[in-house]
Scaffold this active site. Structure first.
Site, PDB file in Angstrom:
ATOM      1  N   VAL A  88       0.868  -1.175   0.000  1.00  0.00           N
ATOM      2  CA  VAL A  88       0.000   0.000   0.000  1.00  0.00           C
ATOM      3  C   VAL A  88       0.903   1.223   0.000  1.00  0.00           C
ATOM      4  O   VAL A  88       2.053   1.162   0.445  1.00  0.00           O
ATOM      5  CB  VAL A  88      -0.972   0.025   1.209  1.00  0.00           C
ATOM      6  CG1 VAL A  88      -1.975  -1.116   1.101  1.00  0.00           C
ATOM      7  CG2 VAL A  88      -0.234  -0.017   2.520  1.00  0.00           C
ATOM      8  N   SER A  89       0.376   2.343  -0.480  1.00  0.00           N
ATOM      9  CA  SER A  89       1.197   3.545  -0.627  1.00  0.00           C
ATOM     10  C   SER A  89       1.197   4.438   0.606  1.00  0.00           C
ATOM     11  O   SER A  89       2.200   5.073   0.905  1.00  0.00           O
ATOM     12  CB  SER A  89       0.709   4.368  -1.824  1.00  0.00           C
ATOM     13  OG  SER A  89       0.855   3.622  -3.000  1.00  0.00           O
ATOM     14  N   THR A  90       0.081   4.491   1.314  1.00  0.00           N
ATOM     15  CA  THR A  90      -0.021   5.426   2.436  1.00  0.00           C
ATOM     16  C   THR A  90      -0.470   4.706   3.703  1.00  0.00           C
ATOM     17  O   THR A  90      -1.024   3.607   3.659  1.00  0.00           O
ATOM     18  CB  THR A  90      -1.034   6.544   2.131  1.00  0.00           C
ATOM     19  OG1 THR A  90      -2.334   5.967   1.964  1.00  0.00           O
ATOM     20  CG2 THR A  90      -0.660   7.306   0.872  1.00  0.00           C
ATOM     21  N   GLN A 104      -4.155   3.534   4.080  1.00  0.00           N
ATOM     22  CA  GLN A 104      -4.629   2.406   3.284  1.00  0.00           C
ATOM     23  C   GLN A 104      -4.356   1.117   4.048  1.00  0.00           C
ATOM     24  O   GLN A 104      -3.435   1.049   4.862  1.00  0.00           O
ATOM     25  CB  GLN A 104      -3.917   2.347   1.935  1.00  0.00           C
ATOM     26  CG  GLN A 104      -4.212   3.528   1.039  1.00  0.00           C
ATOM     27  CD  GLN A 104      -3.368   3.480  -0.231  1.00  0.00           C
ATOM     28  OE1 GLN A 104      -2.191   3.146  -0.189  1.00  0.00           O
ATOM     29  NE2 GLN A 104      -3.989   3.815  -1.349  1.00  0.00           N
TER      30      GLN A 104
END
Length: 90
Positions: free
Chosen positions: A9-11, A14
Site C-alpha cells: 500500500v502507498s499510504t 490504506q
C-alpha cells in the site's frame, strides 16, 4: 512450489487487508506486506522477498502495479526472479 505473496500500500491510511485476503485465497501461505510508494524502487520488504525466493517458488501479487510502477522496474524484478529459477504471477 511455494506461493509467496507480496502486498503493498502507498499510504498509512490504506490497508493491505483486501490484498492479503486475495493472496491467501490464491494459495499463498507466506505473505509479505509493505507500506511504501510504488515509485520508490528501494523497498526493504520487497528486497528481502526477492532474496528469499528460491528455485521453483512463485512470487504472487494481486495487481502488477503493487509490485512495479514502470515497465523497466517490472522487467528488472522478473529478470531477478528468473535468475533464481523462480516465477511471477499476478
Amino acid at each position: 512450489m511455494p506461493l509467496i505473496g507480496y502486498a503493498r500500500v502507498s499510504t498509512e491510511d490504506q490497508t493491505p487487508l483486501p490484498q492479503t485476503q486475495t493472496l491467501r485465497s490464491a494459495g499463498c501461505a507466506e505473505i509479505h506486506e509493505e507500506q511504501a510508494s510504488g515509485g520508490n524502487r528501494a523497498r526493504p520488504v520487497l528486497a528481502r522477498v526477492l532474496e528469499r525466493v528460491g528455485r521453483g517458488d512463485t512470487l504472487v501479487v494481486v495487481r502488477i502495479d503493487r509490485l512495479a510502477r514502470s515497465l523497466s522496474h517490472l522487467l528488472e524484478v522478473v529478470e531477478r526472479l528468473e535468475a533464481r529459477g523462480a516465477f511471477f504471477r499476478s
